[in-house]
Design a protein around this motif. Sequence first.
Motif, PDB file in Angstrom:
ATOM      1  N   THR A  92       1.039  -1.122  -0.228  1.00  0.00           N
ATOM      2  CA  THR A  92      -0.164   0.009  -0.424  1.00  0.00           C
ATOM      3  C   THR A  92       0.795   1.454   0.172  1.00  0.00           C
ATOM      4  O   THR A  92       1.804   1.671   0.922  1.00  0.00           O
ATOM      5  N   ASN A 131      -1.752   4.435  13.059  1.00  0.00           N
ATOM      6  CA  ASN A 131      -3.130   3.869  13.301  1.00  0.00           C
ATOM      7  C   ASN A 131      -3.359   2.762  12.841  1.00  0.00           C
ATOM      8  O   ASN A 131      -3.848   1.845  13.369  1.00  0.00           O
ATOM      9  N   VAL A 132      -2.960   2.375  11.384  1.00  0.00           N
ATOM     10  CA  VAL A 132      -2.634   0.683  10.581  1.00  0.00           C
ATOM     11  C   VAL A 132      -2.512  -0.368  11.667  1.00  0.00           C
ATOM     12  O   VAL A 132      -2.307  -1.136  11.994  1.00  0.00           O
ATOM     13  N   GLN A 168      -3.622  -1.274  14.542  1.00  0.00           N
ATOM     14  CA  GLN A 168      -4.596  -2.618  14.151  1.00  0.00           C
ATOM     15  C   GLN A 168      -3.869  -3.345  13.716  1.00  0.00           C
ATOM     16  O   GLN A 168      -4.733  -4.717  13.198  1.00  0.00           O
ATOM     17  N   LEU A 219       4.137  -1.179   3.524  1.00  0.00           N
ATOM     18  CA  LEU A 219       3.066   0.100   3.758  1.00  0.00           C
ATOM     19  C   LEU A 219       4.466   1.124   2.952  1.00  0.00           C
ATOM     20  O   LEU A 219       5.523   1.083   3.813  1.00  0.00           O
ATOM     21  N   SER A 260      -8.682  -0.165   9.199  1.00  0.00           N
ATOM     22  CA  SER A 260      -7.591  -1.248   8.711  1.00  0.00           C
ATOM     23  C   SER A 260      -7.894  -2.356   7.307  1.00  0.00           C
ATOM     24  O   SER A 260      -7.297  -2.323   6.343  1.00  0.00           O
ATOM     25  N   ASP A 261      -8.837  -3.052   7.651  1.00  0.00           N
ATOM     26  CA  ASP A 261      -9.287  -3.324   6.171  1.00  0.00           C
ATOM     27  C   ASP A 261     -10.028  -2.586   5.386  1.00  0.00           C
ATOM     28  O   ASP A 261     -10.382  -3.326   4.180  1.00  0.00           O
ATOM     29  N   LEU A 296      -8.128  -0.360   4.016  1.00  0.00           N
ATOM     30  CA  LEU A 296      -7.127   0.608   3.199  1.00  0.00           C
ATOM     31  C   LEU A 296      -6.581  -0.957   2.828  1.00  0.00           C
ATOM     32  O   LEU A 296      -5.825  -0.498   1.327  1.00  0.00           O
TER      33      LEU A 296
END
Length: 358
Positions: free
Chosen positions: A9, A25-26, A29, A107, A228-229, A231
């Motif tokens: 991503t 934040n991702v 999680q 990421l 997160s799901d 994204l």
Amino acid sequence: MQLNKIPATIVTGFLGSGKTTLLSNVLKQAAGKRIAVIVNEFGELDIDADLLRSCPLDCDDDAAAPVQSNNGIYELANGCICCTVEEEFLPVMQQLVERRHEIDHILIETSGLALPKPLVQAFNWPEIKQHCTVDAVITVIDGPAVAAGRFANDEDLVQAQRLADEGLNHDPSLRELLDDQLSAADLVIVSKNDLLSDAERERVKQVVSAAVPDSVKVIYVNDGEIASDMLMGIDAAAESHIDHVHNHHDHHHEHGAHHEHAHDHFDSFVIKLGEVDSDKLQTILKQLLADNNIYRAKGFAALPGKPMRQVLQAVGERLDVHFDRLWTADEARGTNLVFIGKGIEKADIEAALKQAEA
């Protein structure tokens, strides 16, 4: 996800749009998902990476190591990813590919002025394409800033660039850079939604819809808070169609007599101070933001007698302040601030800020 390929991503967005908050934040999680993070810094000091490292995770603090734990942070050299991607990005990706059995997701946070297209194109290199795919390009935009038209063509800024260097005539404006970041997006995140009125939200919607097709989803978030799901698992395989994305940057590369890095238009420097009086520092900073063409100020401060580090982040004239973590026993307590702007002088800003030293 494409068979046996690690999804990546790419998170892009202008300075202060909220990319770091979103990534933090991702990572919070992650829940057992093994995520490798690549951070491409803008500015001399790795403030973003530092904030990411201090998130409440089992992150590896040794940022200098070339290969780290599964949640390690990979920092690329300073500068425009468009221009450094061949020297910097490929070796890092090769290291990740070697460890692909330990990684579930990659990421990548680009620098504030980087364009995602060259980075996505890099995923077509054979040694990367075989093992990785771009799950999605996510463009984060600062809702209030876009609503205020802060990225529109600034005639004074353009004129200043022309006076400074004739070679900059062909380079993209801030608004064009924003459009280019949006043009490659598979998902658009509008940050700071809680600060938008209905009328401002409508203005943001118009800017975004002019740059992205209707098929691209737009999500409005507060403080980077999103599951997160939403994204991950988009499965866009962006590398397969990125060549069809046309943007201003291509035009400037083709027609510009001489190409300068986009960030060469900006002044960037770090100011280091000792312990400071927080109230004085904030008062002086707000005055500096009001009086100077500062796009971004970001960093952390040491306050006398306070065991925690204070983080300061300014976009435009808005200043946000909070405490993020305890100072560790082995680190020198000090104040470090990065400034990014146009026509700003380090000596002047440093002299003003020194008045806040305790």
